[in-house]
Design a protein around this motif. Sequence first.
Motif, PDB file in Angstrom:
ATOM      1  N   UNK A   3       0.766  -1.368   0.249  1.00 63.19           N
ATOM      2  CA  UNK A   3       0.204   0.016  -0.230  1.00 63.19           C
ATOM      3  C   UNK A   3       1.180   1.102   0.158  1.00 63.19           C
ATOM      4  N   UNK A   4       0.542   1.782  -0.749  1.00 59.35           N
ATOM      5  CA  UNK A   4       1.024   3.527  -0.960  1.00 59.35           C
ATOM      6  C   UNK A   4       0.606   4.115  -0.398  1.00 59.35           C
ATOM      7  N   UNK A   5       0.811   6.051  -0.066  1.00 59.51           N
ATOM      8  CA  UNK A   5       0.336   6.341   0.477  1.00 59.51           C
ATOM      9  C   UNK A   5       1.111   7.077   0.328  1.00 59.51           C
ATOM     10  N   UNK A   6       0.594   8.314  -0.183  1.00 71.03           N
ATOM     11  CA  UNK A   6       1.373   9.645  -0.476  1.00 71.03           C
ATOM     12  C   UNK A   6       0.057  10.663  -0.420  1.00 71.03           C
ATOM     13  N   UNK A   7       1.088  12.097  -1.163  1.00 66.87           N
ATOM     14  CA  UNK A   7       0.273  13.137  -1.293  1.00 66.87           C
ATOM     15  C   UNK A   7       0.138  13.088  -2.838  1.00 66.87           C
ATOM     16  N   UNK A   8      -1.199  13.384  -2.795  1.00 70.60           N
ATOM     17  CA  UNK A   8      -1.798  13.489  -4.286  1.00 70.60           C
ATOM     18  C   UNK A   8      -1.249  14.890  -5.589  1.00 70.60           C
ATOM     19  N   UNK A   9      -0.491  14.412  -6.051  1.00 73.67           N
ATOM     20  CA  UNK A   9      -0.129  14.753  -6.816  1.00 73.67           C
ATOM     21  C   UNK A   9       1.566  14.490  -6.958  1.00 73.67           C
ATOM     22  N   UNK A  10       1.951  14.038  -5.991  1.00 72.08           N
ATOM     23  CA  UNK A  10       3.326  13.966  -5.370  1.00 72.08           C
ATOM     24  C   UNK A  10       4.051  12.777  -5.322  1.00 72.08           C
ATOM     25  N   UNK A  11       5.009  12.088  -5.628  1.00 68.80           N
ATOM     26  CA  UNK A  11       6.024  11.279  -6.349  1.00 68.80           C
ATOM     27  C   UNK A  11       6.742  10.745  -5.209  1.00 68.80           C
ATOM     28  N   UNK A  77      -9.143  13.725   6.601  1.00 69.37           N
ATOM     29  CA  UNK A  77      -7.687  13.876   6.019  1.00 69.37           C
ATOM     30  C   UNK A  77      -7.479  14.337   4.778  1.00 69.37           C
ATOM     31  N   UNK A  78      -8.732  14.127   4.183  1.00 73.92           N
ATOM     32  CA  UNK A  78      -8.455  13.613   2.163  1.00 73.92           C
ATOM     33  C   UNK A  78      -7.895  13.104   1.178  1.00 73.92           C
ATOM     34  N   UNK A  79      -8.327  11.712   2.318  1.00 72.33           N
ATOM     35  CA  UNK A  79      -7.822  10.275   1.283  1.00 72.33           C
ATOM     36  C   UNK A  79      -8.459   9.685   0.139  1.00 72.33           C
ATOM     37  N   UNK A  80      -8.211   9.677  -0.822  1.00 73.47           N
ATOM     38  CA  UNK A  80      -8.552   8.796  -2.131  1.00 73.47           C
ATOM     39  C   UNK A  80      -7.846   7.298  -1.259  1.00 73.47           C
ATOM     40  N   UNK A  81      -9.112   6.555  -1.707  1.00 73.59           N
ATOM     41  CA  UNK A  81      -8.420   4.734  -1.998  1.00 73.59           C
ATOM     42  C   UNK A  81      -8.774   4.256  -3.438  1.00 73.59           C
ATOM     43  N   UNK A  82      -7.852   4.272  -3.552  1.00 75.53           N
ATOM     44  CA  UNK A  82      -7.688   3.162  -4.527  1.00 75.53           C
ATOM     45  C   UNK A  82      -7.123   1.776  -4.534  1.00 75.53           C
ATOM     46  N   UNK A  83      -8.139   1.092  -5.297  1.00 74.30           N
ATOM     47  CA  UNK A  83      -8.399  -0.433  -5.392  1.00 74.30           C
ATOM     48  C   UNK A  83      -7.833  -0.650  -6.851  1.00 74.30           C
TER      49      UNK A  83
END
Length: 88
Positions: A3-11, A77-83
């Motif tokens: 699982x990767x958690x990152x800020x959207x638009x950031x690498x 927190x504004x976390x989108x979940x991608x499956x």
Amino acid sequence: MPIYIKTEGSTETITTLSKGVWDLPPQIQELESWLFENSSNLPPSSYIADIGFSARENACGGGAILSPKAMSIMGKLGIKLYLSEYGE
């Protein structure tokens, strides 16, 4: 797949969880545990949690459950979940 958690638009990755785990239920459990333990350390923003998993062979129901408490934390927190489903 971790699982990767990152800020959207950031690498830049904030954290990586479940290295080498492809089953969805234990990944959801680890994500929830991480959220419960670390959510106070993240400011609200726009994040992505991407879970890579493989469907269980002969699966016919049941599976992973994301709790209302975890969904609430993710929403605040504004976390989108991608499956992201991967083949074998």
